[in-house]
Design a protein around this motif. Structure first.
Motif, PDB file in Angstrom:
ATOM      1  N   ARG A  55      10.563  35.617  10.438  1.00  0.00           N
ATOM      2  CA  ARG A  55      11.412  35.679  11.614  1.00  0.00           C
ATOM      3  C   ARG A  55      10.660  35.280  12.875  1.00  0.00           C
ATOM      4  O   ARG A  55      11.169  34.536  13.711  1.00  0.00           O
ATOM      5  CB  ARG A  55      11.945  37.114  11.744  1.00  0.00           C
ATOM      6  CG  ARG A  55      13.190  37.204  12.550  1.00  0.00           C
ATOM      7  CD  ARG A  55      13.768  38.590  12.446  1.00  0.00           C
ATOM      8  NE  ARG A  55      14.303  38.869  11.128  1.00  0.00           N
ATOM      9  CZ  ARG A  55      14.348  40.084  10.602  1.00  0.00           C
ATOM     10  NH1 ARG A  55      13.865  41.115  11.248  1.00  0.00           N
ATOM     11  NH2 ARG A  55      14.888  40.284   9.424  1.00  0.00           N
ATOM     12  N   LYS A 200      17.797  35.979  15.072  1.00  0.00           N
ATOM     13  CA  LYS A 200      18.265  37.138  15.793  1.00  0.00           C
ATOM     14  C   LYS A 200      17.455  37.223  17.070  1.00  0.00           C
ATOM     15  O   LYS A 200      16.276  36.892  17.068  1.00  0.00           O
ATOM     16  CB  LYS A 200      18.033  38.391  14.954  1.00  0.00           C
ATOM     17  CG  LYS A 200      18.983  39.509  15.273  1.00  0.00           C
ATOM     18  CD  LYS A 200      18.878  40.581  14.210  1.00  0.00           C
ATOM     19  CE  LYS A 200      20.121  41.421  14.206  1.00  0.00           C
ATOM     20  NZ  LYS A 200      20.075  42.395  13.148  1.00  0.00           N
ATOM     21  N   GLU A 201      18.107  37.628  18.134  1.00  0.00           N
ATOM     22  CA  GLU A 201      17.375  37.751  19.374  1.00  0.00           C
ATOM     23  C   GLU A 201      16.553  39.022  19.337  1.00  0.00           C
ATOM     24  O   GLU A 201      17.099  40.124  19.317  1.00  0.00           O
ATOM     25  CB  GLU A 201      18.345  37.758  20.555  1.00  0.00           C
ATOM     26  CG  GLU A 201      18.828  36.379  20.939  1.00  0.00           C
ATOM     27  CD  GLU A 201      17.679  35.484  21.406  1.00  0.00           C
ATOM     28  OE1 GLU A 201      16.944  35.892  22.320  1.00  0.00           O
ATOM     29  OE2 GLU A 201      17.509  34.390  20.839  1.00  0.00           O
ATOM     30  N   TYR A 202      15.267  38.880  19.302  1.00  0.00           N
ATOM     31  CA  TYR A 202      14.411  40.053  19.294  1.00  0.00           C
ATOM     32  C   TYR A 202      13.693  40.184  20.619  1.00  0.00           C
ATOM     33  O   TYR A 202      13.365  39.185  21.267  1.00  0.00           O
ATOM     34  CB  TYR A 202      13.363  39.954  18.189  1.00  0.00           C
ATOM     35  CG  TYR A 202      13.843  40.499  16.875  1.00  0.00           C
ATOM     36  CD1 TYR A 202      13.657  41.840  16.568  1.00  0.00           C
ATOM     37  CD2 TYR A 202      14.489  39.690  15.961  1.00  0.00           C
ATOM     38  CE1 TYR A 202      14.094  42.362  15.377  1.00  0.00           C
ATOM     39  CE2 TYR A 202      14.937  40.198  14.765  1.00  0.00           C
ATOM     40  CZ  TYR A 202      14.736  41.544  14.474  1.00  0.00           C
ATOM     41  OH  TYR A 202      15.180  42.061  13.296  1.00  0.00           O
ATOM     42  N   LEU A 203      13.448  41.430  20.988  1.00  0.00           N
ATOM     43  CA  LEU A 203      12.542  41.665  22.101  1.00  0.00           C
ATOM     44  C   LEU A 203      11.157  41.751  21.493  1.00  0.00           C
ATOM     45  O   LEU A 203      10.973  42.379  20.448  1.00  0.00           O
ATOM     46  CB  LEU A 203      12.865  43.011  22.772  1.00  0.00           C
ATOM     47  CG  LEU A 203      14.263  43.199  23.329  1.00  0.00           C
ATOM     48  CD1 LEU A 203      14.444  44.650  23.742  1.00  0.00           C
ATOM     49  CD2 LEU A 203      14.466  42.285  24.528  1.00  0.00           C
ATOM     50  N   TYR A 204      10.190  41.106  22.119  1.00  0.00           N
ATOM     51  CA  TYR A 204       8.831  41.209  21.614  1.00  0.00           C
ATOM     52  C   TYR A 204       7.974  41.974  22.605  1.00  0.00           C
ATOM     53  O   TYR A 204       8.067  41.770  23.801  1.00  0.00           O
ATOM     54  CB  TYR A 204       8.245  39.815  21.364  1.00  0.00           C
ATOM     55  CG  TYR A 204       8.862  39.152  20.180  1.00  0.00           C
ATOM     56  CD1 TYR A 204       8.418  39.460  18.901  1.00  0.00           C
ATOM     57  CD2 TYR A 204       9.896  38.246  20.333  1.00  0.00           C
ATOM     58  CE1 TYR A 204       8.989  38.872  17.803  1.00  0.00           C
ATOM     59  CE2 TYR A 204      10.476  37.647  19.236  1.00  0.00           C
ATOM     60  CZ  TYR A 204      10.017  37.959  17.973  1.00  0.00           C
ATOM     61  OH  TYR A 204      10.585  37.382  16.885  1.00  0.00           O
TER      62      TYR A 204
END
Lengths: 285, 137
Positions: A55, A200-204
């Motif tokens: 991902r 998927k939009e993830y916050l990192y």
């Protein structure tokens, strides 16, 4: 013809051998079970790790982490995983042969090959053939621990990042079934990765590149752990098969020896009777 | 939507924990980070420390080493090298490790691996804190 006493002695010694092979078979079977359980327990971790890695790689755009990037290969390292002990049929010999073949193939392309030997058998083999061996590790647990894998992985990673090796390969016996193994070559570094996973939009937290820096060493540790566990499972399986065969052979030999023991015992009795009868006849005559 | 967040702690050797929780606090690389149900998808690195999680009024602690956490669809998956429940921690050993690391950092002999010593110190401190947390609650 061997005397009755000689045969008796052989029977005894083969019975002893059979006892040992039977015990080893049992021990290997139980070790195999434990190793297999460990492999099953590590699966959720591996799956999740691969999923997350896929991902990040998919969403992070351009990948330029040094552990992922292929570079021109001048020096390669082969990590050869063998057992510390023999009596496991072709287990050690086959994987050693595979490693040597791979080294040969690389050398033909003008690549320097260095070995890292894991296990006494492989170490002795490489030493006999005067191969370039930079590191040796032995005494791996029957059910490998993560710490052991970490040690090997750390070594490979630091040498790779310092540019001592441009590629790290790992040769081990793949576990197919309990009685079937296959020597395989796997590339450890640079990491062969596959883009994947749902977008998927993830916050990192922190940035994807930095998360990668945390994640990749863990990925390598886990990969080595996985291969090590599989190699050990194969070793136990191979030893179990070899010992089962040995026990059967001993059984066969015992049957044969018992038969000839009885035969020569019978022959001795017959001879004795005929001697007595002969003697009695001589007295009468 | 249900107000629960399931927490899964996985190490290479086993699944340590699988629980329904109402809140989690983890030691992220940039500092402690709280996660509540319905959190946005998140991936974060973790450093050695203590995870705190609540199940209603109950509070629990778990000691972890390096790893990372993924949060998605109300599931928080934590992947770490090692994880210990407070009752499994050997406090005396952790204390000894802490003192050893502190001494090493204090003396700073040439050639010592400062980074490694700091890491060891952090791990020892995390263990001690997790064990103590359990005592108080």
């Amino acid at each position: 013809m061997p005397s009755v006493r000689d045969i008796k002695r052989r029977i005894k010694s083969i019975q002893n051998i059979q006892q040992i092979t039977k015990a080893m078979k049992m021990v290997s079977a139980s070790k195999l079970r434990r190793t297999q359980a460990a492999a099953v327990n590590s699966r959720p971790y591996t799956e999740k790790l691969e999923e997350v890695l896929g991902r990040i790689v998919a969403s992070a755009g351009e990948i330029n982490h040094p552990m992922l990037v292929e570079r021109p290969v001048k020096n390669a390292a082969i990590i050869l995983i063998t057992g510390d002990k023999g009596l496991a049929g072709g287990y050690n010999a086959n994987v050693q042969k595979k490693a040597l073949m791979e080294a040969h193939r690389l050398e033909e392309q003008g690549i320097n090959v260095e070995f890292i030997a894991v296990g006494n058998k492989g170490r002795d083999y490489l030493r006999r053939r005067k191969k370039n061996m930079s590191m040796e590790i032995s005494g791996i647990n029957d059910v490998p621990t993560f710490a052991e894998a970490q040690r090997i992985a750390k070594l490979a990673v630091s040498n790779f990042l310092q540019g001592q090796y441009d590629r790290v390969l790992l040769v081990y016996q793949e576990f197919i079934t309990t009685v079937q193994q296959r020597p395989v070559v796997k590339q450890l570094l640079p990491i062969p990765y596959a883009k994947g996973g749902e977008e998927k939009e993830y916050l990192y937290e922190p940035a994807p590149q930095e998360v990668l820096t945390i994640l990749l060493p863990q990925y390598i540790n886990n990969t080595v752990f996985h291969y090590l566990t599989e190699a050990k499972a194969s070793e136990h399986g191979a030893r179990m098969a070899a010992m089962t065969a040995a026990t059967e052979n001993a059984e066969e030999m015992l049957d044969y020896l018992t038969l000839s023991y009885n035969r020569s015992r019978q022959a001795a009795i017959t001879r004795e009777i005929s001697e007595i009868v002969g003697g009695a006849n001589a007295l009468q005559g | 939507m249900a107000k629960v967040l399931s927490l899964e702690v996985v190490t290479p050797e086993k699944v340590v924990l699988k629980e329904e929780t109402t809140s989690i606090v983890v030691p992220a690389t940039e500092g402690y980070l709280g996660v509540l149900p319905n959190h946005a998808p998140l991936i974060t690195g973790l450093q050695p420390g203590v995870i705190l999680y609540r199940q209603g009024e109950e509070r629990h602690a778990l000691c972890i080493s390096n790893g990372f956490m993924e949060v998605a669809n109300n599931v928080a998956t934590i992947l770490v090298d090692t994880a210990e429940k407070p009752e499994e921690i050997d406090v005396q050993r952790a204390q000894a490790a802490k003192e050893r690391a502190e001494q090493r950092l204090h003396e700073r002999y040439p050639g010592i691996d400062v980074h490694r010593a700091e890491l060891a110190l952090n791990k020892a401190l995390a263990r001690i804190r997790a064990a103590e947390y359990n005592k108080h609650s």
